[in-house]
Scaffold this motif. Sequence first.
Motif, PDB file in Angstrom:
ATOM      1  N   ASP A  49       0.765  -1.202  -0.058  1.00  0.00           N
ATOM      2  CA  ASP A  49       0.018  -0.076   0.099  1.00  0.00           C
ATOM      3  C   ASP A  49       0.999   1.333   0.032  1.00  0.00           C
ATOM      4  OD1 ASP A  49      -2.509  -1.277   2.294  1.00  0.00           O
ATOM      5  OD2 ASP A  49      -2.491  -1.339  -0.035  1.00  0.00           O
ATOM      6  N   ALA A  50       0.418   2.329  -0.753  1.00  0.00           N
ATOM      7  CA  ALA A  50       1.110   3.525  -0.681  1.00  0.00           C
ATOM      8  C   ALA A  50       0.980   4.201   0.621  1.00  0.00           C
ATOM      9  CB  ALA A  50       0.586   4.474  -1.707  1.00  0.00           C
ATOM     10  N   GLY A  51       2.173   4.821   0.952  1.00  0.00           N
ATOM     11  CA  GLY A  51       1.847   5.805   2.089  1.00  0.00           C
ATOM     12  C   GLY A  51       1.444   7.183   1.831  1.00  0.00           C
ATOM     13  N   VAL A  52       1.767   7.940   2.972  1.00  0.00           N
ATOM     14  CA  VAL A  52       1.724   9.348   2.588  1.00  0.00           C
ATOM     15  C   VAL A  52       2.335   9.882   1.597  1.00  0.00           C
ATOM     16  CG1 VAL A  52       1.296  11.769   3.635  1.00  0.00           C
ATOM     17  CG2 VAL A  52       0.792   9.552   4.666  1.00  0.00           C
ATOM     18  N   THR A  53       1.759  10.376   0.649  1.00  0.00           N
ATOM     19  CA  THR A  53       2.734  11.324  -0.461  1.00  0.00           C
ATOM     20  C   THR A  53       2.500  12.846  -0.425  1.00  0.00           C
ATOM     21  OG1 THR A  53       0.932  10.959  -2.160  1.00  0.00           O
ATOM     22  CG2 THR A  53       2.542   9.249  -2.063  1.00  0.00           C
ATOM     23  N   GLN A  54       3.546  13.664  -0.599  1.00  0.00           N
ATOM     24  CA  GLN A  54       3.386  14.923  -0.824  1.00  0.00           C
ATOM     25  C   GLN A  54       4.320  15.703  -1.996  1.00  0.00           C
ATOM     26  OE1 GLN A  54       5.039  15.139   3.748  1.00  0.00           O
ATOM     27  NE2 GLN A  54       4.506  17.143   3.030  1.00  0.00           N
ATOM     28  N   SER A  55       3.833  16.578  -2.487  1.00  0.00           N
ATOM     29  CA  SER A  55       4.361  17.367  -3.531  1.00  0.00           C
ATOM     30  C   SER A  55       4.564  18.747  -3.282  1.00  0.00           C
ATOM     31  CB  SER A  55       3.582  16.996  -4.997  1.00  0.00           C
ATOM     32  OG  SER A  55       2.308  17.349  -4.808  1.00  0.00           O
TER      33      SER A  55
END
Lengths: 113, 114
Positions: free
Chosen positions: A1-7
Amino acid sequence: DAGVTQSPTHLIKTRGQHVTLRCSPISGHKSVSWYQQVLGQGPQFIFQYYEKEERGRGNFPDRFSARQFPNYSSELNVNALLLGDSALYLCASSLSGGGDTQYFGPGTRLTVL
Amino acid sequence: AQSVTQLGSHVSVSEGALVLLRCNYSSSVPPYLFWYVQYPNQGLQLLLKYTSAATLVKGINGFEAEFKKSETSFHLTKPSAHMSDAAEYFCAVIPRGGNNRLAFGKGNQVVVIP
């Protein structure tokens, strides 16, 4: 599962400009919190959102604002940037609130020149 | 407001030696307690969390922490330091029955000496 992503990962702005930082929580998490980490310090709480409503605000000026979208992603906006806004901005997601474990993204490094 | 005290910003430990990082909180009601680790240029990773189930909490990477109500402490230990343990460690709290905002200590920068 993908974790927290930031951009974005890194961002360079000049004083007086505006910036928008973005965060996508872990799937199923409905709460997003934002923290500012100045070099050499522990993170400081900025905002918490749960179910698209603001649930908490830290001791930051009104130049800082945020919102949460129907898909639970979130944006942090900072207006009229100051040199002192240079920091690592961290987003964390949790299932709900009230002591739930918060999982952090990699952060956005903002440099204000 | 909740506060967390971590003494000694920089901690040096020899490889193979005990790692001990101290954390004290200030509240009459024990809060939720956390230890996070931050590697250079990365976000925070949860090491372990105290809720109330057990006073000795085991976490990832061989770390554990013991909650002591009488001392308002939640110290982090690892029996044998590895080079990969070099990082910054933060103790944090969330008050029970309140909001979900983490209050962090100032952190300990751990240096492992070969």
